[in-house]
Write a protein that holds these residues in place. Sequence first.
Motif, short mmCIF file in Angstrom:
data_model
loop_
_atom_site.label_atom_id
_atom_site.label_comp_id
_atom_site.label_asym_id
_atom_site.label_seq_id
_atom_site.Cartn_x
_atom_site.Cartn_y
_atom_site.Cartn_z
N CYS A 96 0.81 -1.03 0.03
CA CYS A 96 -0.07 -0.03 0.05
C CYS A 96 0.63 1.07 -0.04
O CYS A 96 1.89 1.40 0.80
CB CYS A 96 -0.83 -0.04 1.26
SG CYS A 96 -2.34 1.22 1.06
N GLY A 97 0.69 2.25 -0.83
CA GLY A 97 1.30 3.42 -0.98
C GLY A 97 2.20 3.58 -2.13
O GLY A 97 2.70 4.44 -2.56
N GLY A 107 -11.45 -6.56 0.99
CA GLY A 107 -9.94 -7.21 1.61
C GLY A 107 -8.81 -7.33 0.87
O GLY A 107 -7.80 -7.74 1.37
N ASP A 108 -8.86 -6.90 -0.32
CA ASP A 108 -7.82 -6.95 -1.25
C ASP A 108 -7.25 -5.46 -1.60
O ASP A 108 -7.97 -4.63 -1.77
CB ASP A 108 -7.97 -7.75 -2.46
CG ASP A 108 -8.36 -9.20 -2.26
OD1 ASP A 108 -7.74 -9.79 -1.27
OD2 ASP A 108 -9.28 -9.70 -3.13
N LEU A 187 -2.15 -9.59 -6.44
CA LEU A 187 -2.97 -9.25 -5.12
C LEU A 187 -2.48 -9.72 -4.02
O LEU A 187 -1.70 -10.69 -3.84
CB LEU A 187 -4.48 -9.88 -5.07
CG LEU A 187 -5.27 -9.39 -6.16
CD1 LEU A 187 -5.29 -10.74 -7.31
CD2 LEU A 187 -6.75 -9.44 -5.95
N THR A 188 -2.80 -9.25 -2.97
CA THR A 188 -2.40 -9.28 -1.59
C THR A 188 -3.67 -8.73 -0.56
O THR A 188 -4.65 -7.94 -0.96
CB THR A 188 -0.87 -8.75 -1.11
OG1 THR A 188 -0.72 -9.37 0.38
CG2 THR A 188 -0.78 -7.23 -0.64
N GLY A 189 -3.45 -8.85 0.77
CA GLY A 189 -4.48 -8.58 1.54
C GLY A 189 -4.51 -7.11 2.00
O GLY A 189 -3.27 -6.50 1.93
N GLU A 190 -5.34 -6.66 2.54
CA GLU A 190 -5.65 -5.19 2.80
C GLU A 190 -4.54 -4.92 3.77
O GLU A 190 -4.44 -5.65 5.02
CB GLU A 190 -6.96 -4.81 3.27
CG GLU A 190 -7.07 -3.23 3.85
CD GLU A 190 -8.62 -3.08 4.18
OE1 GLU A 190 -8.83 -2.01 4.73
OE2 GLU A 190 -9.44 -3.84 4.01
N GLY A 191 -3.75 -3.54 3.52
CA GLY A 191 -2.75 -3.33 4.42
C GLY A 191 -1.51 -4.02 4.48
O GLY A 191 -0.41 -3.76 5.09
N ASP A 192 -1.30 -5.10 3.53
CA ASP A 192 -0.18 -5.76 3.65
C ASP A 192 0.92 -5.19 2.81
O ASP A 192 0.63 -4.27 1.98
CB ASP A 192 -0.38 -7.63 3.21
CG ASP A 192 0.69 -8.39 3.59
OD1 ASP A 192 1.35 -8.09 4.26
OD2 ASP A 192 0.63 -9.43 3.03
#
Length: 212
Positions: A96-97, A107-108, A187-192
């Motif tokens: 993220c960022g 959630g992704d 993809l990855t999980g939210e905030g990962d």
Amino acid sequence: EPSAPRAGACFVYLDAEFGRDWLRAFDEASTWRDDWPATAKKFESVFSTSFDDVVDQLVDGYPRCLQTYYRENAFECAAEAIPIDGPRLVEVDVSCGQPDVVGPRRGDQWATRVVEIRESRTYDFRARRLGGSDPGRIEFRRCGQTCADRSVWVPIDMKIQPFTEVDPVQSAMTICIPQGRYVFRFLTGEGDGGTIELELTPVGPIGQCPSL
């Protein structure tokens, strides 16, 4: 029952059945101020059929599929493509960022890359997840693919378990991919965070892929 995904499915259906020129003609004939009777009348004048009849055809004759296929992927496909004419390593930072990371949604969070498969043949997929705490995933589908032709090419969803150090391949498969442009979603999980690596290598003879 109206909803944004259903509206997207209707748009893609109209595009597949009538073509982009007819959609442009309907857009030019319509304004956002039109009430529904005016919109329905303009729709019938452009498409030579009623909106209700189109909905009936959509419900009765258009295959059901995942919401991903409800929307046109032309925007993603317009990006510069990574050509696959030999072994190629694609590395994507899904933290993220990052400027190209989208989400979160359901959630992704994810980033996309466009890949151009130069030749129809079998390819080796080897993926690994570096850093991060959640499993990563790689999804892809052909540019312009709709629910109607999903039986011709079924998309792939790979799941890659997380590791914190450089490790051997964590997920692998071999599959025949038809020539064309594809949108790959990492993809990855939210905030990962962390990186997902994918190595694509042509391994089979050039030739048409069988329908799945």
